[in-house]
Design a protein around this motif. Sequence first.
Motif, PDB file in Angstrom:
ATOM      1  N   LEU A 105      -1.395   3.807  -9.461  1.00 21.69           N
ATOM      2  CA  LEU A 105      -1.291   3.077 -10.724  1.00 21.69           C
ATOM      3  C   LEU A 105      -2.322   1.950 -10.804  1.00 21.69           C
ATOM      4  N   ALA A 106      -2.538   1.253  -9.691  1.00 17.82           N
ATOM      5  CA  ALA A 106      -3.518   0.162  -9.677  1.00 17.82           C
ATOM      6  C   ALA A 106      -4.929   0.692  -9.904  1.00 17.82           C
ATOM      7  N   ARG A 120       0.827  -1.196   0.000  1.00 22.39           N
ATOM      8  CA  ARG A 120       0.000   0.000   0.000  1.00 22.39           C
ATOM      9  C   ARG A 120       0.867   1.253   0.000  1.00 22.39           C
ATOM     10  N   LYS A 121       1.572   1.473  -1.089  1.00 22.24           N
ATOM     11  CA  LYS A 121       2.328   2.691  -1.300  1.00 22.24           C
ATOM     12  C   LYS A 121       1.527   3.594  -2.233  1.00 22.24           C
ATOM     13  N   PHE A 122       1.662   4.911  -2.047  1.00 21.51           N
ATOM     14  CA  PHE A 122       0.828   5.854  -2.795  1.00 21.51           C
ATOM     15  C   PHE A 122       0.935   5.630  -4.298  1.00 21.51           C
ATOM     16  N   LEU A 123       2.145   5.500  -4.819  1.00 23.13           N
ATOM     17  CA  LEU A 123       2.325   5.358  -6.262  1.00 23.13           C
ATOM     18  C   LEU A 123       1.711   4.049  -6.762  1.00 23.13           C
ATOM     19  N   ASP A 176      -5.889  -5.248  -0.115  1.00 25.63           N
ATOM     20  CA  ASP A 176      -6.943  -4.606  -0.898  1.00 25.63           C
ATOM     21  C   ASP A 176      -6.469  -3.282  -1.484  1.00 25.63           C
ATOM     22  N   LEU A 177      -6.950  -2.997  -2.676  1.00 26.61           N
ATOM     23  CA  LEU A 177      -6.575  -1.752  -3.348  1.00 26.61           C
ATOM     24  C   LEU A 177      -7.073  -0.535  -2.562  1.00 26.61           C
TER      25      LEU A 177
END
Length: 264
Positions: A120-121, A113-116, A154-155
């Motif tokens: 992108l996901a 769970r990184k911002f980038l 989870d996204l």
Amino acid sequence: MKIGFSFLSLKTYSVRRAIDITQNLGGNTLELFGDLVLFFNGRLLEKPEKVRAYAENKNFFITMHLPYIDINLGSFNDLIWKSSVDSILKSLDYAYKIGVKRAVLHPGQVPLRKFLLKYLAKKRLKKVLEIILDKADKYDIEITLENTYFDDNDLFENIEEFKNFIDTFRGRLKACFDFGHANISPQGLNKSFEILKPYITHIHIHDNNGTKDEHLSFGKGKIQFEEYLGFIRNFKASIILEINSLKEKREDLKRSIQYLKGER
């Protein structure tokens, strides 16, 4: 009231048999297991035209849970992403032939769970949803996105983020509200329900004890369904009981659907 069961709740390989079981239990709606379209190259499937005719003769409303096993619509791996997209579209083709009017989709996952990575996901998920929605519009099938329990893979991290993503589709994408998932999410059932309530056109409902996704019949977990019965019994769209635990018996299914309908 459109109410019934998930195909997986009924412990049968035949859709027509599942329709009969659901009707005998007091339901008029069946949710198909979309992954069957993909398993063994579809060899487990019944002829869609025959199933459609059978369902229409019984005046049944048919929904489909689109494939989710080994599917990731937010994957960064192009091979996995393309295969996931193709799998969903193939299931939609079958859904149209069998007479499905509403379908459920899981959002994707992220490895970290990184911002980038999340950004992108989400872009990948939005891109594929536009493709899915375009095909679904041609088939007159409504697409609903299901709330997960927002664990580390989870996204989406929370219900507000999930709701805001649905908002970007300006009414084209609806919500499937899963009571069991909401109950084990960090923000809990009540807050999740209140935030998603205006977007809900499909319901998945089952019980659990608040720690894992158990898919129990009502009363075997700790969810206080009484607080939501007014909404449920006046709900104009579709309700699916996802009582998928192997320990549940046919009597548990009947008791649960009678409870929701106010018959006990």
